[in-house]
Scaffold this motif. Structure first.
Motif, PDB file in Angstrom:
ATOM      1  N   ARG A   1      10.642 -38.714  52.997  1.00 42.94           N
ATOM      2  CA  ARG A   1      11.942 -39.577  53.310  1.00 42.94           C
ATOM      3  C   ARG A   1      11.675 -40.269  54.861  1.00 42.94           C
ATOM      4  N   GLN A   2      11.124 -39.223  55.860  1.00 37.76           N
ATOM      5  CA  GLN A   2      10.861 -39.623  57.184  1.00 37.76           C
ATOM      6  C   GLN A   2      10.063 -40.874  57.272  1.00 37.76           C
ATOM      7  N   ASP A   3       8.816 -40.616  56.529  1.00 34.60           N
ATOM      8  CA  ASP A   3       7.762 -42.048  56.641  1.00 34.60           C
ATOM      9  C   ASP A   3       8.750 -43.172  56.061  1.00 34.60           C
ATOM     10  N   ILE A   4       8.985 -42.949  54.676  1.00 35.27           N
ATOM     11  CA  ILE A   4       9.577 -44.155  53.975  1.00 35.27           C
ATOM     12  C   ILE A   4      10.840 -44.669  55.056  1.00 35.27           C
ATOM     13  N   VAL A   5      11.520 -43.741  55.490  1.00 32.67           N
ATOM     14  CA  VAL A   5      12.765 -44.437  56.608  1.00 32.67           C
ATOM     15  C   VAL A   5      12.201 -45.216  57.524  1.00 32.67           C
ATOM     16  N   MET A   6      11.136 -44.749  58.274  1.00 31.75           N
ATOM     17  CA  MET A   6      10.531 -45.171  59.370  1.00 31.75           C
ATOM     18  C   MET A   6       9.770 -46.349  59.270  1.00 31.75           C
TER      19      MET A   6
ATOM     20  N   ALA B   1       9.864 -52.365  59.056  1.00 30.76           N
ATOM     21  CA  ALA B   1       9.618 -53.797  58.185  1.00 30.76           C
ATOM     22  C   ALA B   1      10.899 -54.596  58.359  1.00 30.76           C
ATOM     23  N   LEU B   2      12.363 -54.104  58.610  1.00 32.01           N
ATOM     24  CA  LEU B   2      13.422 -54.765  58.529  1.00 32.01           C
ATOM     25  C   LEU B   2      13.452 -55.195  59.865  1.00 32.01           C
TER      26      LEU B   2
ATOM     27  N   GLY C   1       3.850 -52.111  65.249  1.00 39.37           N
ATOM     28  CA  GLY C   1       4.650 -51.780  63.962  1.00 39.37           C
ATOM     29  C   GLY C   1       3.874 -51.945  62.708  1.00 39.37           C
ATOM     30  N   LEU C   2       2.823 -53.134  62.729  1.00 34.43           N
ATOM     31  CA  LEU C   2       2.132 -53.302  61.446  1.00 34.43           C
ATOM     32  C   LEU C   2       1.172 -51.931  61.262  1.00 34.43           C
ATOM     33  N   ALA C   3       0.672 -51.657  62.416  1.00 34.06           N
ATOM     34  CA  ALA C   3      -0.248 -50.436  62.347  1.00 34.06           C
ATOM     35  C   ALA C   3       0.346 -49.212  61.941  1.00 34.06           C
ATOM     36  N   MET C   4       1.581 -48.854  62.406  1.00 34.43           N
ATOM     37  CA  MET C   4       2.403 -47.929  61.957  1.00 34.43           C
ATOM     38  C   MET C   4       2.756 -47.716  60.662  1.00 34.43           C
TER      39      MET C   4
END
Length: 161
Positions: A67-72, A77-78, A129-132
Motif C-alpha cells: 500500500r505504501q509503495d503504491i500510494v507513494m 505520478a499525479l 520522482g521518475l527514479a523513485m
C-alpha cells in the motif's frame, strides 16, 4: 472482462492511451474494486486522490508495504502531472487503478493531456520522482507524445485477496 464490456467512459479513455496503458485498462478486472477518476488539474485535489488510492489498496487486499509503495508512486505520478504538464494550470488528468483479470498484478495508470516537460536534474534538488517511481514499482513505463503523458505502474500480486 473484455474491452467491449468496459464501461463506455473507460473504453473511450482507453482508446486514447498509448498501447501499453490501453492494454492494462482493457485487461483489468472491473468486477473487483477499481478506480477510474478523471479530474481537472487542481493541486488541492491531490490529498483526495491519494486517499482514494489508499482506500483502493485496502479494498484489493494489499499488504501494508505494498500500500505504501503504491500510494507513494501514484502520488508522485499525479503530482508530476499537475505540476509539470500544465504550465498555465489548466488541464485534465485521469487516474486508473485495478487488478488484472488473472489477479497476478495491480496496475496504476496516470494520464494527462498536457505538454511533456523534461525532468530537472537531480542536482537542482528535484527531478528524482521518475527514479523513485521506477524503484517503487515492479514495472514503470513513461510515455509522452502529442496526446500528453502517461505513466503505467505495475506491482506483482503478493497478497491473498
Amino acid at each position: 472482462m473484455q474491452a467491449e464490456e468496459l464501461p463506455s467512459a473507460v473504453r473511450v479513455w482507453a482508446q486514447s492511451l498509448p498501447d501499453l496503458a490501453a492494454d492494462v485498462v482493457t485487461d483489468a478486472d472491473l468486477t473487483e474494486p477499481y478506480l477510474h477518476v478523471p479530474v481537472e488539474v487542481l493541486p488541492s485535489r491531490l490529498a483526495l486522490l491519494r486517499s482514494r488510492v489508499l482506500d483502493w489498496t485496502y479494498a484489493v487486499g494489499l499488504l501494508e508495504h505494498e500500500r505504501q509503495d503504491i500510494v507513494m508512486a501514484t502520488d508522485e505520478a499525479l503530482s508530476n502531472a499537475m505540476e509539470h504538464a500544465f504550465p498555465d494550470g489548466m488541464g485534465k488528468l485521469t487516474l486508473f487503478a485495478a487488478r488484472d483479470r488473472l489477479a497476478r498484478a495491480v496496475h496504476v495508470v496516470v494520464s494527462d493531456n498536457g505538454t511533456w516537460a523534461a525532468p530537472l536534474s537531480p542536482s537542482a534538488g528535484r527531478g528524482m520522482g521518475l527514479a523513485m517511481m521506477d524503484r517503487l514499482a515492479d514495472v514503470f513505463d513513461l510515455h509522452h507524445d502529442e496526446r500528453g503523458t502517461t505513466v503505467v505502474l505495475r506491482w506483482s500480486r503478493r497478497a491473498n485477496a
